[in-house]
Design an enzyme around this catalytic site. Structure first.
Site, PDB file in Angstrom:
ATOM      1  N   ALA A  18       0.829  -1.202   0.000  1.00 32.70           N
ATOM      2  CA  ALA A  18       0.000   0.000   0.000  1.00 32.70           C
ATOM      3  C   ALA A  18       0.870   1.262   0.000  1.00 32.70           C
ATOM      4  CB  ALA A  18      -0.919  -0.011   1.214  1.00 32.70           C
ATOM      5  N   TYR A 189       3.097  -6.596 -14.243  1.00 40.68           N
ATOM      6  CA  TYR A 189       3.831  -6.564 -15.511  1.00 40.68           C
ATOM      7  C   TYR A 189       2.918  -6.177 -16.681  1.00 40.68           C
ATOM      8  CZ  TYR A 189       8.566  -7.288 -14.322  1.00 40.68           C
ATOM      9  OH  TYR A 189       9.826  -7.040 -13.867  1.00 40.68           O
ATOM     10  N   LEU A 190       1.643  -6.480 -16.544  1.00 44.01           N
ATOM     11  CA  LEU A 190       0.703  -6.143 -17.622  1.00 44.01           C
ATOM     12  C   LEU A 190       0.465  -4.634 -17.712  1.00 44.01           C
ATOM     13  CD1 LEU A 190      -1.868  -9.035 -17.293  1.00 44.01           C
ATOM     14  CD2 LEU A 190      -0.169  -8.689 -19.088  1.00 44.01           C
ATOM     15  N   HIS A 250       4.518 -13.052 -13.894  1.00 42.57           N
ATOM     16  CA  HIS A 250       4.998 -11.958 -14.741  1.00 42.57           C
ATOM     17  C   HIS A 250       5.524 -12.444 -16.106  1.00 42.57           C
ATOM     18  CE1 HIS A 250       4.390  -9.752 -11.171  1.00 42.57           C
ATOM     19  NE2 HIS A 250       5.581  -9.844 -10.634  1.00 42.57           N
ATOM     20  N   LYS A 342      17.489  -6.040 -15.213  1.00 41.73           N
ATOM     21  CA  LYS A 342      16.770  -5.758 -16.453  1.00 41.73           C
ATOM     22  C   LYS A 342      15.713  -6.819 -16.744  1.00 41.73           C
ATOM     23  CE  LYS A 342      20.047  -7.731 -19.759  1.00 41.73           C
ATOM     24  NZ  LYS A 342      21.000  -7.439 -20.813  1.00 41.73           N
ATOM     25  N   LEU A 399      14.900   1.960 -31.237  1.00 39.68           N
ATOM     26  CA  LEU A 399      13.854   2.869 -30.770  1.00 39.68           C
ATOM     27  C   LEU A 399      13.945   2.912 -29.251  1.00 39.68           C
ATOM     28  CD1 LEU A 399      11.344   4.619 -31.038  1.00 39.68           C
ATOM     29  CD2 LEU A 399       9.986   2.556 -31.265  1.00 39.68           C
ATOM     30  N   TRP A 486      24.523  -4.022 -26.619  1.00 44.63           N
ATOM     31  CA  TRP A 486      23.731  -2.826 -26.915  1.00 44.63           C
ATOM     32  C   TRP A 486      23.843  -1.864 -25.738  1.00 44.63           C
ATOM     33  CZ3 TRP A 486      19.156  -0.923 -24.508  1.00 44.63           C
ATOM     34  CH2 TRP A 486      18.565   0.158 -25.181  1.00 44.63           C
TER      35      TRP A 486
HETATM   36  C1  BG6 Z   1       7.220  -8.586  -7.630  1.00 46.45           C
HETATM   37  C2  BG6 Z   1       8.052  -9.647  -6.984  1.00 46.45           C
HETATM   38  O1  BG6 Z   1       6.020  -9.118  -8.068  1.00 46.45           O
HETATM   39  O2  BG6 Z   1       7.927  -8.042  -8.717  1.00 46.45           O
HETATM   40  C3  BG6 Z   1       9.393  -9.084  -6.547  1.00 46.45           C
HETATM   41  O3  BG6 Z   1       7.372 -10.175  -5.861  1.00 46.45           O
HETATM   42  C4  BG6 Z   1      10.085  -8.373  -7.677  1.00 46.45           C
HETATM   43  O4  BG6 Z   1      10.229 -10.120  -6.050  1.00 46.45           O
HETATM   44  C5  BG6 Z   1       9.139  -7.399  -8.368  1.00 46.45           C
HETATM   45  O5  BG6 Z   1      11.198  -7.683  -7.153  1.00 46.45           O
HETATM   46  C6  BG6 Z   1       9.762  -6.837  -9.631  1.00 46.45           C
HETATM   47  O6  BG6 Z   1       8.951  -5.831 -10.155  1.00 46.45           O
HETATM   48  P1  BG6 Z   1       9.584  -4.705 -11.085  1.00 46.45           P
HETATM   49  O7  BG6 Z   1       8.405  -3.916 -11.536  1.00 46.45           O
HETATM   50  O8  BG6 Z   1      10.543  -3.929 -10.226  1.00 46.45           O
HETATM   51  O9  BG6 Z   1      10.297  -5.406 -12.192  1.00 46.45           O
END
Ligand code: BG6
Length: 491
Positions: A18, A189-190, A250, A342, A399, A486
């Site tokens: 939060a 990630y989405l 992810h 990365k 890009l 790169w």
């Molecule tokens: C979280 C994981 O979902 O994603 C973490 O629980 C991880 O372990 C994190 O560090 C990574 O997220 P981002 O957005 O920093 O790549």
């Protein structure tokens, strides 16, 4: 657009998620005018008995200025924090949720919601173990009551279970209380810019249409690396491990978008239908195509058992059994405490047939989508070395977002996804059958690891991970281009 009061209720308001993600994302939405003082109120709910101001003070430090709004930042923070009210209560008792409902209803009445509907968004920034009881309480005491319409939605975040059975159990417990259109399962990630770009890239560009298949592509890597360990989260992490923490959610979501067929339309259900199909086409993972690692020093964390076999690194090959992808390995790699941070997708093409330029020496064509840091897409290709000699060299079409879109602020993943939950767009959220299919892929492997049948190899923190992982990628068909790196352009 919908009108009427919007109440955003952050349960677990004093927790890490939060503070670090939810409130800052709400602040940025507020700053950009997507949520406005006249019709939004934010409620924090947690067990500790603190005041509104205590909660505000805890959040304040996490609200960072966005680019270009440094000048008004302090004032914006004050105004935003005024929107937040705190209610304390347990996660499984009627009393707490009745007082939460009272607070929300008072606010709705004060806004004289006869003009519109009441919208209630419950964000569960909580451990999944309390999801069922919290959902039950919300359903019994806190649903939207306006006769004029509106809605109640809940937002939940991984881990959704530990394996297929536990995930299904959790899904049915929540499913008995809420309908699928009310449930928003976040995979942040989405919400990342370049993940959201994947479908556009694939389906709006003629370039890629004929190439995106087994005839042309040799292998695809989806990689996540972090250059720090599980500091401070060892206790949580040890229960899950890197496959449950990163790969099953992810990276698999990224795989879906890279591999799926074109959906009938952009309607969320059409998109999610295609994602499910890809997941259902993934073959069982072979033990011989898995390398697990654990960085040295991981068990020094007092919350991690000394004999833990939990992987902090994993590489594995996924194979998709369909017409487009048969024979193309999807190499998934994720690790903590590595030599760099990365996340990227690396599509490697096959060698040029009938090669007259000895391209092989230069390296293969690759299309790289770099999700973070320094968002970019680049294509590695062979060109004539500029100059008098007729020699060839690898170069790239690049890009880089930082350079190309200098004035644009790329929103945080959570910002975008929370906005979607308010707007009612489920495209970038995980559907129940998608979650099930994802667990189906990994559960047999995870159980073998849990039983100690597959062992994690040690690796040095700050390294590339176990060298066996590179060997596995090579065996699967990945050809590394030596001497080519790169470098993101500097502004
Ligand atoms: C979280 C994981 O979902 O994603 C973490 O629980 C991880 O372990 C994190 O560090 C990574 O997220 P981002 O957005 O920093 O790549």
């Amino acid at each position: 657009p919908e009108t009427g009061c919007l109440s955003i209720i952050v349960l677990g308001a004093s927790g890490d998620l939060a503070k670090k993600k939810t409130f800052p994302a709400l602040f940025h939405l507020y700053r950009q005018g997507f949520i406005q003082s006249q019709d939004v109120h934010i409620f924090g709910y947690a067990r500790s008995k603190i005041s509104d101001d205590d909660l505000r003070a805890r959040i304040r430090g996490y609200l960072t200025p966005c680019k270009g709004c440094e000048k008004t930042h302090d004032e914006d923070v004050v105004q935003f924090l005024q929107l937040i009210k705190y209610v304390s209560g347990a996660y499984d008792t009627e009393e707490g949720f009745r007082s939460l409902d009272k607070a929300i209803s008072e606010y709705e009445l004060s806004k004289n919601s006869t003009e519109g509907s009441s919208r209630r968004l419950f964000y569960l920034a909580l451990p999944p173990s309390v999801y069922p009881s919290v959902c039950k309480m919300i359903k019994s005491y806190c649903m939207n009551k306006s006769d004029l319409g509106g809605w109640t939605r809940i937002v939940v975040e991984k881990p959704f279970g530990r394996d297929l059975d536990s995930a299904e159990e959790l899904s049915s417990q929540i499913g008995e209380l809420f309908d699928e259109p009310q449930i928003y399962r976040i995979d942040h990630y989405l919400g990342k810019e370049l993940v959201q770009n994947l479908m556009v890239l694939r389906f709006a560009n003629r370039f890629f249409l004929p190439l995106w298949n087994r005839d042309n592509i040799s292998n695809i890597q989806i990689v996540f690396r972090e250059d720090f360990g599980t500091e401070g989260r060892g206790g949580y992490f040890d229960q899950y491990g890197i496959i449950r923490d990163i790969i099953q959610n992810h990276l698999l979501q990224v795989l879906c978008l890279v591999a799926m067929e074109k959906p009938v339309s952009l309607k969320p259900e059409h998109v999610r239908d295609e994602k499910v199909k890809v997941l259902q086409s993934v073959l069982p993972i072979e033990d011989s195509e898995v390398v697990l690692g654990q960085y040295e020093g991981y068990t020094d964390d007092p919350t991690v058992p000394d004999n833990s076999n939990t992987p902090t690194f994993a590489t594995m090959v996924l194979r998709i059994h369909n017409e487009r992808w048969e024979g193309v390995p999807f190499i998934m790699k994720a690790g903590k405490a590595l030599n760099s941070r990365k996340a990227e997708i690396r599509v490697q093409f096959k060698d040029v047939p009938g090669d007259i330029y000895k391209c092989k020496k230069q390296g293969r064509n690759e299309f790289v989508i770099r999700l973070q840091p320094s968002e970019a897409m680049y294509m590695k290709l062979t060109v004539k070395q500029p100059g008098l000699e007729m020699t060839t060299v690898q170069s790239e079409l690049d890009l880089s977002y930082g350079q190309r879109y200098q004035e644009t602020i790329i929103p945080e993943a959570y910002e975008r996804l929370i906005l979607d939950t308010i707007r009612g767009d489920q495209q970038h959220f995980v559907r129940r059958d998608e979650l099930k299919a994802a667990w189906q892929i990994f559960t047999p492997l995870l159980h073998k690891i849990d039983r100690g049948e597959l062992k994690s190899l040690p690796y040095k923190p700050g390294s590339r991970g176990p060298s066996q992982a590179d060997q596995l990628a090579e065996k699967a068909g990945y050809v590394q281009t030596h001497g080519y790196i790169w470098i993101p352009p500097t502004l």
